[in-house]
Enzyme design. Structure first.
Site, mmCIF file in Angstrom:
data_model
loop_
_atom_site.group_PDB
_atom_site.id
_atom_site.type_symbol
_atom_site.label_atom_id
_atom_site.label_comp_id
_atom_site.label_asym_id
_atom_site.label_seq_id
_atom_site.Cartn_x
_atom_site.Cartn_y
_atom_site.Cartn_z
ATOM 1 C CD GLU A 147 63.772 49.648 45.354
ATOM 2 O OE1 GLU A 147 62.717 48.997 45.225
ATOM 3 O OE2 GLU A 147 64.472 49.630 46.405
ATOM 4 C CB SER A 156 59.505 47.686 52.862
ATOM 5 O OG SER A 156 58.286 48.377 52.654
HETATM 6 O O1 KIV Z 1 58.082 47.043 49.660
HETATM 7 C C1 KIV Z 1 58.317 48.228 49.386
HETATM 8 O O2 KIV Z 1 58.373 49.110 50.243
HETATM 9 C C2 KIV Z 1 58.525 48.573 47.982
HETATM 10 C C3 KIV Z 1 58.858 49.987 47.682
HETATM 11 C C4 KIV Z 1 60.317 50.155 47.741
HETATM 12 C C5 KIV Z 1 58.317 50.437 46.366
HETATM 13 O O3 KIV Z 1 58.425 47.731 47.136
#
Ligand code: KIV
Length: 287
Positions: free
Chosen positions: A185, A48
């Site tokens: 998720e 992310s």
């Molecule tokens: O990349 C991220 O932030 C994630 C979370 C949603 C677990 O994979």
């Protein structure tokens, strides 16, 4: 209190004792320090990062090199949290050897203790190979953002009996492959609870209700620091975007009004040195 570094046995113990595991994303030194000081169990450098820090429209463009830079900063900022780095899209999908090599880079080059990858039964052989190479690996099923196009958008997963059953099969396959934990998720709370009860390893929920073994959020959602969009499952605990905007606007207006910098931000020259300078300018004027 004598604080100790979080280890895998600590995470298993928390599941056994039904004490919630806390996990947050972090991508830089100061936020890693804050998370560590707050006692969060798992510092997770999620892909992310590509969206909330680098401004990409999805997690797909993030590269290994970008992830490793963020991981190194987080490793420098933490002493206690268990450190997990997220394997970016196409760092583990093209072949097992490639996947193991890239997973190893998170440990050798960036100070991580474990890696995470997305997918269920299809990636279980890759997870197994990473585990067999001696690298702790975390799974991630349900909504897997790297496959969001294939999934038809950011939809809730496991909403039918068949797809919920498939999620459970995926979780069991990841456990069997040696994963130490699984992120769930955006799945219905009852499905997440069922999966949590059927696997021996911790489940960490994001949009998966109250009954997983732990919870994870994207730090920038929690802080209100990313204002492009907020998923329904994320809770904003503060509005950092607004706070930062106000601070920057105050700086601008103080500079324009010549009230910043104040005396407390300025430096002095001694009176005799100043007098000497003026004298030298008089004695030998500039050409
Ligand atoms: O990349 C991220 O932030 C994630 C979370 C949603 C677990 O994979």
């Amino acid at each position: 209190m004598d604080r100790k570094k979080v280890t895998l046995p600590d995470l298993y113990r928390k599941k056994a004792e039904r004490r919630p595991i806390t996990m947050l994303t972090t991508y830089d030194f100061p936020s890693a320090q804050a998370l560590d000081r707050a006692g969060i169990d798992i510092a997770f450098v999620g892909d992310s990062y590509g969206m909330v820090v680098l401004g990409y429209p999805s997690t797909v463009p993030v590269t290994m090199e970008e992830m490793l830079i963020a991981c190194r900063a987080v490793a420098r900022g933490t002493q206690y949290a268990f450190l997990v780095g997220d394997m970016p899209f196409m760092s583990y999908q093209a072949g097992v050897d490639d996947a193991v090599r890239n997973a190893g880079r998170f440990l050798k080059e960036a100070g991580m203790e474990a890696v995470k990858l997305e997918g269920g039964r299809t990636v279980a052989p890759v997870a197994r190979a990473i585990h067999d190479a001696g690298i702790a690996v975390m799974g991630h099923i349900g909504l897997t953002p790297q496959n969001v196009t294939q999934l038809g958008g950011w939809r809730t997963q496991g909403t039918t009996a068949a797809s919920a059953r498939a999620l459970l099969d995926d979780a069991l396959a990841l456990e069997d492959a040696g994963c130490f934990a699984i992120v769930l998720e955006k799945v219905p709370d009852r499905v997440a609870q069922l999966v949590t009860g059927r696997v021996g390893i911790p489940t960490i929920g994001i949009g998966a209700g109250l009954h997983t073994d732990g919870q994870v959020l994207v730090l920038h959602d929690l802080l209100g620091y990313y204002d492009r969009f907020l998923p329904k499952f994320a809770k904003r605990y503060t509005n950092l975007h607004a706070t930062i905007g106000e601070a920057i606007a105050s700086f601008r207006s103080e500079v324009e009004a010549r009230t910043f910098p104040g005396a407390e931000h300025s430096f002095a020259i001694a009176d005799e040195e100043w007098a000497r300078l003026l004298q030298s300018l008089q004695d030998a004027p500039l050409a």
